[in-house]
Design an enzyme around this catalytic site. Structure first.
Site, PDB file in Angstrom:
ATOM      1  CG  PHE A   1      -2.761   6.123  13.085  1.00 54.78           C
ATOM      2  CD1 PHE A   1      -2.007   5.842  14.210  1.00 54.78           C
ATOM      3  CD2 PHE A   1      -2.626   7.377  12.491  1.00 54.78           C
ATOM      4  CE1 PHE A   1      -1.146   6.777  14.743  1.00 54.78           C
ATOM      5  CE2 PHE A   1      -1.772   8.328  13.006  1.00 54.78           C
ATOM      6  CZ  PHE A   1      -1.029   8.020  14.143  1.00 54.78           C
TER       7      PHE A   1
ATOM      8  CG  ASP B   1      -7.256  -4.892   6.219  1.00 60.74           C
ATOM      9  OD1 ASP B   1      -6.671  -4.803   7.322  1.00 60.74           O
ATOM     10  OD2 ASP B   1      -7.986  -3.995   5.758  1.00 60.74           O
TER      11      ASP B   1
ATOM     12  CG  ASN C   1      -0.274  -0.007   2.504  1.00 59.10           C
ATOM     13  OD1 ASN C   1       0.387   0.967   2.862  1.00 59.10           O
ATOM     14  ND2 ASN C   1      -0.378  -1.112   3.253  1.00 59.10           N
TER      15      ASN C   1
HETATM   16  N1  CTP Z   1      -4.261  -2.762  12.113  1.00 58.68           N
HETATM   17  C1  CTP Z   1      -3.653  -3.798  12.766  1.00 58.68           C
HETATM   18  N2  CTP Z   1      -3.624  -5.025  12.180  1.00 58.68           N
HETATM   19  C2  CTP Z   1      -4.204  -5.233  10.986  1.00 58.68           C
HETATM   20  C3  CTP Z   1      -4.837  -4.164  10.312  1.00 58.68           C
HETATM   21  C4  CTP Z   1      -4.853  -2.949  10.914  1.00 58.68           C
HETATM   22  O1  CTP Z   1      -3.142  -3.624  13.869  1.00 58.68           O
HETATM   23  N3  CTP Z   1      -4.154  -6.433  10.438  1.00 58.68           N
HETATM   24  C5  CTP Z   1      -4.276  -1.447  12.766  1.00 58.68           C
HETATM   25  C6  CTP Z   1      -3.539  -0.372  12.018  1.00 58.68           C
HETATM   26  O2  CTP Z   1      -2.184  -0.299  12.425  1.00 58.68           O
HETATM   27  C7  CTP Z   1      -4.303   0.866  12.416  1.00 58.68           C
HETATM   28  C8  CTP Z   1      -5.720   0.357  12.657  1.00 58.68           C
HETATM   29  O3  CTP Z   1      -5.595  -1.039  12.818  1.00 58.68           O
HETATM   30  O4  CTP Z   1      -3.841   1.379  13.644  1.00 58.68           O
HETATM   31  C9  CTP Z   1      -6.695   0.648  11.582  1.00 58.68           C
HETATM   32  O5  CTP Z   1      -6.374  -0.001  10.415  1.00 58.68           O
HETATM   33  P1  CTP Z   1      -7.450  -0.164   9.252  1.00 58.68           P
HETATM   34  O6  CTP Z   1      -6.813  -0.972   8.179  1.00 58.68           O
HETATM   35  O7  CTP Z   1      -8.013   1.151   8.903  1.00 58.68           O
HETATM   36  O8  CTP Z   1      -8.553  -0.984  10.036  1.00 58.68           O
HETATM   37  P2  CTP Z   1      -9.302  -2.273   9.647  1.00 58.68           P
HETATM   38  O9  CTP Z   1      -9.572  -2.991  10.898  1.00 58.68           O
HETATM   39  O10 CTP Z   1      -8.555  -2.997   8.621  1.00 58.68           O
HETATM   40  O11 CTP Z   1     -10.673  -1.720   9.114  1.00 58.68           O
HETATM   41  P3  CTP Z   1     -11.198  -1.555   7.608  1.00 58.68           P
HETATM   42  O12 CTP Z   1     -10.194  -2.177   6.699  1.00 58.68           O
HETATM   43  O13 CTP Z   1     -12.492  -2.241   7.633  1.00 58.68           O
HETATM   44  O14 CTP Z   1     -11.328  -0.072   7.408  1.00 58.68           O
END
Ligand code: CTP
Length: 401
Positions: free
Chosen positions: A324, A279, A209
Site C-alpha cells: 500500500f 519507518d 500513526n
Molecule cells: N512497509 C513495510 N515495512 C516498513 C514500512 C512500510 O512493509 N518498514 C510497507 C507498508 O505495509 C506498505 C508499503 O510498505 O504496504 C508502503 O509503506 P510506506 O510507509 O508508504 O513506504 P516507505 O517505503 O516507508 O516509503 P516513504 O516513507 O518514503 O513514503
C-alpha cells in the site's frame, strides 16, 4: 469449492427426506462449514437429534423452551450467528408457517429473527406440492426473496412419481457455495498486515500513526470471503476479528510485525501489506519514564525499522506481494517508485487528506502493477476491499497460473 468457516444453520422439518439431511451435514462439513442444526418436533419423528449432533459436532436445538440451551446459545444469538439458513427438508406445513410469519417453534422463530438469506428445499408428496395452497405459500416466500431450491421430480417415498422430491445433498451444497459468490482465492493462503505500529520511547510513550486498521481488516475479511485461508497480523487497533479469519496475530512494533509476517508467510501464496508500518523507532527505549529538564530540548535518536515488504521481496521463494502507498502528493510517481524499489507485484495507492485515507469510512485506490493501472473509485472500505481482492486474485492467477 470451499465453505471454510461459513456458518450454516440447517433447519430440518418433518419429512422422510430428513434422512438425506444427515448426509448434507457431512458434505457441508467436508468443505469446512460450521453447521448447527435446528429440528422441528416433526423432524425428530424421522431422525434423532443425536444423529445430527454427532454429524455436526454441535448441540442440536429442537425447542424454544429448552432453558439450558437458551442459556448457552439463545435463539436470537443463533439467528445472528447464521450466515445462511437452509431449511431442508421443508414440509408443506413449515412452508405455510414461514409464509405467514408464524413463530410457533424454534425453527420458525429463528428464521424470523435472522437477517441471513433463507434457502428452502421443499420435500413432499407431489399432490401436496401441486396444491394451490402450497403454491401460493411458495409464491409468497419467493416474492419475499426466499430462495427456493427444488423440488426435483422423480420417484417418491410414498410410491408416487412427480414433483416434490428434495434436491440431493450435493445439489443443496452447491447452491450454498454459489451463494457466497466467486471463490477467487480458494485454496490459497493469504497473510494480511493491518493497523499502525507503535514504537516505544519509554514505558508510557510511543511513536505511532493514525492508521485505524479498518482497510486492512476489510481486506482480510474480503480475502476470507473469497475462499482464502487468512492470517491477519494486526498492529495495535481496537477492532474485532472479522468472520472467517483463520488466525490473528497481534503485534505492537514494526520488528514484532516483521517477525510475525515472516513466520506466517513461510508457506503463504499472497502477502498484502496494508499496515502503516512505522519507518523509525527510538534508537533506545528508556527504561524509566523520561523527565523534563528545565526547558532543555529533548532529543530522540531514531533508528530505521526493517522494511517488511522488502524483506519478503528479497527471499528466493516469496509470496505474491501487494503493498500500500498512502501519499499526500505525487501519488503515481511515489507509488510506481515503491513498486519497483520494493520489488512488489502490485501496489494500492491512495491520496491521504480531503476526507479520504486513514480515519475515513470510505476510500479510493489506484492499483499499479507492471501490467498497468486500475482505478478503484471512492466507495466504502468494505466494498473497496472486495474489489481490491478480486484484482489481486486476477493478477495472482495471471502470473502464477
Ligand atoms: N512497509 C513495510 N515495512 C516498513 C514500512 C512500510 O512493509 N518498514 C510497507 C507498508 O505495509 C506498505 C508499503 O510498505 O504496504 C508502503 O509503506 P510506506 O510507509 O508508504 O513506504 P516507505 O517505503 O516507508 O516509503 P516513504 O516513507 O518514503 O513514503
Amino acid at each position: 469449492m470451499s465453505l471454510a468457516q461459513r456458518r450454516i444453520l440447517l433447519g430440518v422439518s418433518g419429512g422422510i427426506a430428513a434422512y438425506k439431511s444427515c448426509e448434507l451435514v457431512r458434505r457441508l462439513r467436508d468443505l469446512g462449514a460450521e453447521v448447527r442444526v435446528v429440528m422441528t418436533e416433526g423432524a425428530t419423528r424421522f431422525v434423532s437429534a443425536t444423529t445430527f449432533q454427532a454429524l455436526s459436532g454441535q448441540p442440536v436445538r429442537t425447542s424454544l423452551w429448552d432453558a439450558e440451551a437458551e442459556a448457552a446459545m439463545g435463539h436470537i444469538e443463533l439467528a445472528r450467528w447464521a450466515e445462511r439458513i437452509l431449511v431442508a427438508p421443508a414440509s408443506a406445513d413449515l412452508i405455510a408457517r414461514l409464509a405467514h410469519g408464524l413463530a410457533n417453534d424454534l425453527l420458525t422463530t429463528v428464521c424470523l429473527a435472522s437477517a441471513a438469506p433463507l434457502y428452502v428445499a421443499p420435500a413432499m408428496n407431489q399432490q401436496m406440492w401441486a396444491h394451490p395452497a402450497v403454491q401460493a405459500n411458495v409464491e409468497t416466500l419467493r416474492q419475499r426473496g426466499v430462495r427456493l431450491l427444488g423440488p426435483a421430480s422423480g420417484d417418491q417415498a410414498c410410491g408416487d412419481i412427480g414433483s416434490g422430491r428434495m434436491l440431493e445433498p450435493l445439489e443443496l451444497r452447491e447452491a450454498l457455495v454459489a451463494s457466497y459468490g466467486d471463490q477467487a482465492l480458494h485454496g490459497l493462503k493469504v497473510v494480511v498486515s493491518a493497523g499502525p505500529t507503535y514504537e516505544d520511547i519509554d514505558p508510557v510513550r510511543f511513536i505511532g500513526n493514525r492508521s485505524s486498521g479498518r482497510m486492512g481488516f476489510a481486506v482480510a475479511e474480503a480475502a476470507a470471503q473469497a475462499g482464502a485461508e487468512v492470517t491477519l497480523v494486526a498492529g495495535p487497533v481496537s477492532l474485532a476479528t472479522p468472520p472467517g479469519i483463520a488466525r490473528r496475530i497481534d503485534v505492537r512494533s514494526a520488528a514484532q510485525m516483521r517477525d510475525a509476517v515472516v513466520a506466517s508467510t513461510a508457506n503463504a501464496d499472497i502477502y498484502i501489506g496494508a499496515a502503516a508500518v512505522g519507518d523509525y523507532r527510538p534508537a533506545q527505549v528508556a527504561e524509566h519514564k523520561l523527565k523534563k529538564h528545565d526547558g532543555a530540548p529533548l532529543e530522540l535518536r531514531l533508528a530505521e525499522n526493517p522494511d517488511i515488504l522488502a524483506t519478503l521481496a528479497a527471499q528466493t521463494v516469496r509470496p505474491f506481494l501487494v503493498g500500500f502507498a498512502a501519499e499526500t502528493h505525487d501519488v503515481e510517481r511515489y507509488a510506481r517508485d515503491k513498486l519497483a524499489r520494493k520489488g512488489l507485484d502490485m501496489i494500492a495507492a491512495n491520496q491521504v487528506g480531503g476526507g479520504l485515507g486513514f480515519e475515513a469510512a470510505d476510500n479510493a485506490l489506484t492499483l499499479y502493477s507492471p501490467e498497468g493501472t486500475i482505478e478503484l473509485p471512492r466507495v466504502s472500505k468494505t466494498e473497496l476491499a472486495r474489489q481490491l481482492v478480486a484484482r489481486v486474485a486476477e493478477r495472482y492467477r495471471a502470473v502464477r497460473p
